[in-house]
Design a protein around this motif. Sequence first.
Motif, PDB file in Angstrom:
ATOM      1  N   ASP A   1       0.813  -1.218   0.000  1.00 30.35           N
ATOM      2  CA  ASP A   1       0.000   0.000   0.000  1.00 30.35           C
ATOM      3  C   ASP A   1       0.848   1.269   0.000  1.00 30.35           C
ATOM      4  O   ASP A   1       0.330   2.379   0.116  1.00 30.35           O
ATOM      5  CB  ASP A   1      -0.969   0.008   1.185  1.00 30.35           C
ATOM      6  N   GLY A   2       2.175   1.123  -0.119  1.00 23.68           N
ATOM      7  CA  GLY A   2       3.061   2.276  -0.238  1.00 23.68           C
ATOM      8  C   GLY A   2       3.617   2.788   1.075  1.00 23.68           C
ATOM      9  O   GLY A   2       4.459   3.681   1.084  1.00 23.68           O
ATOM     10  N   GLU A   3       3.158   2.242   2.205  1.00 22.51           N
ATOM     11  CA  GLU A   3       3.672   2.689   3.505  1.00 22.51           C
ATOM     12  C   GLU A   3       5.026   2.039   3.771  1.00 22.51           C
ATOM     13  O   GLU A   3       5.304   0.930   3.327  1.00 22.51           O
ATOM     14  CB  GLU A   3       2.687   2.344   4.623  1.00 22.51           C
ATOM     15  N   ASN A   4       5.862   2.762   4.551  1.00 19.73           N
ATOM     16  CA  ASN A   4       7.212   2.252   4.773  1.00 19.73           C
ATOM     17  C   ASN A   4       7.621   2.287   6.241  1.00 19.73           C
ATOM     18  O   ASN A   4       7.062   3.042   7.037  1.00 19.73           O
ATOM     19  CB  ASN A   4       8.225   3.056   3.943  1.00 19.73           C
ATOM     20  N   THR A   5       8.592   1.439   6.573  1.00 20.94           N
ATOM     21  CA  THR A   5       9.298   1.521   7.850  1.00 20.94           C
ATOM     22  C   THR A   5      10.772   1.687   7.532  1.00 20.94           C
ATOM     23  O   THR A   5      11.268   1.183   6.515  1.00 20.94           O
ATOM     24  CB  THR A   5       9.096   0.260   8.715  1.00 20.94           C
ATOM     25  N   ILE A   6      11.493   2.424   8.394  1.00 24.06           N
ATOM     26  CA  ILE A   6      12.887   2.757   8.109  1.00 24.06           C
ATOM     27  C   ILE A   6      13.732   2.605   9.374  1.00 24.06           C
ATOM     28  O   ILE A   6      13.360   3.106  10.434  1.00 24.06           O
ATOM     29  CB  ILE A   6      13.027   4.199   7.573  1.00 24.06           C
TER      30      ILE A   6
END
Length: 302
Positions: A104-109
């Motif tokens: 869905d395009g969400e990210n973790t970094i």
Amino acid sequence: MAEKQSIVVVGSINADLTTHVQRHPNPGETLLGSGGTVSAGGKGANQAVAAAQLGANVSMVGAIGNDAMAKDAMVHLEKSGVDTDPVATIDGPTGLAVITVSADGENTIIVVPGANAQVDAGFVEKHAELIKSAGIVLLQGEIPASGFARAVDLAQGRVVVNLAPVVEVGHEQLLKANPLVVNEHEGALVLELLGAPLQSGDPQYLLKALLEQGFNTVVMTLGAKGALVADAQGLTEIPTPTIHAVDTTGSGDGFVGALVAKLADGADLVAASKFAARVGAFAATRAGAQASYPTLDDELPS
């Protein structure tokens, strides 16, 4: 027409290692993914590239390592026309960000500082004259607190701070931000950092509380809901275009870079924020961070 102000970014330069998954893993869970590509990143470098590609006069004060990642980390800084003479090469690894992007395009970094940890007060002092001459000095939260503080103390122009991640920095220096740029989560953490009681997570409450702490202006980004600008006159809603998000990595940095580019052109904070929201939306429609930023030739969503 007023002369365009110069921008000096004192911040991080990273190599981004990006993977893609259908959804983010739960604690203790292993998922198969794809990707594994390395691209240019770092909040400081991202914002510098975003501003430069929009025609701003930008210098980057930061550090890279003498490893294989350094070339990947510098490619867009060099292509975009950012002045990279103040970037030092140190013995050790370049900063690394490990990014996981879901369907869905969400990210973790996760960020490993590497060479960015060397951008302390002594490092910044070597670039004192450049920082003093800047119309705008832009900072984030990915360098040591002593480097952050020294850059603010040296600045004689406007100071813009995007305190991401929210780390312990000098309160006196932080309050010189004009504007402070944060998202909702970061805004709450900044209030905690300043020792202010947190009574609500509502964006309007957070903004009013930040102004009460002594900030002159605050810009709060709200993702797909746009942004809010807070100043002595009150709150102004900033709309954002409706888009199909491909990858939100770096879109917030695109917003900040576009914001300072417009401020350097002489725009007021509301006008600059409206433009920045369109740039941030554009960036979310493309993969990656710096590779997703528009140039003056690109048509922005409206």
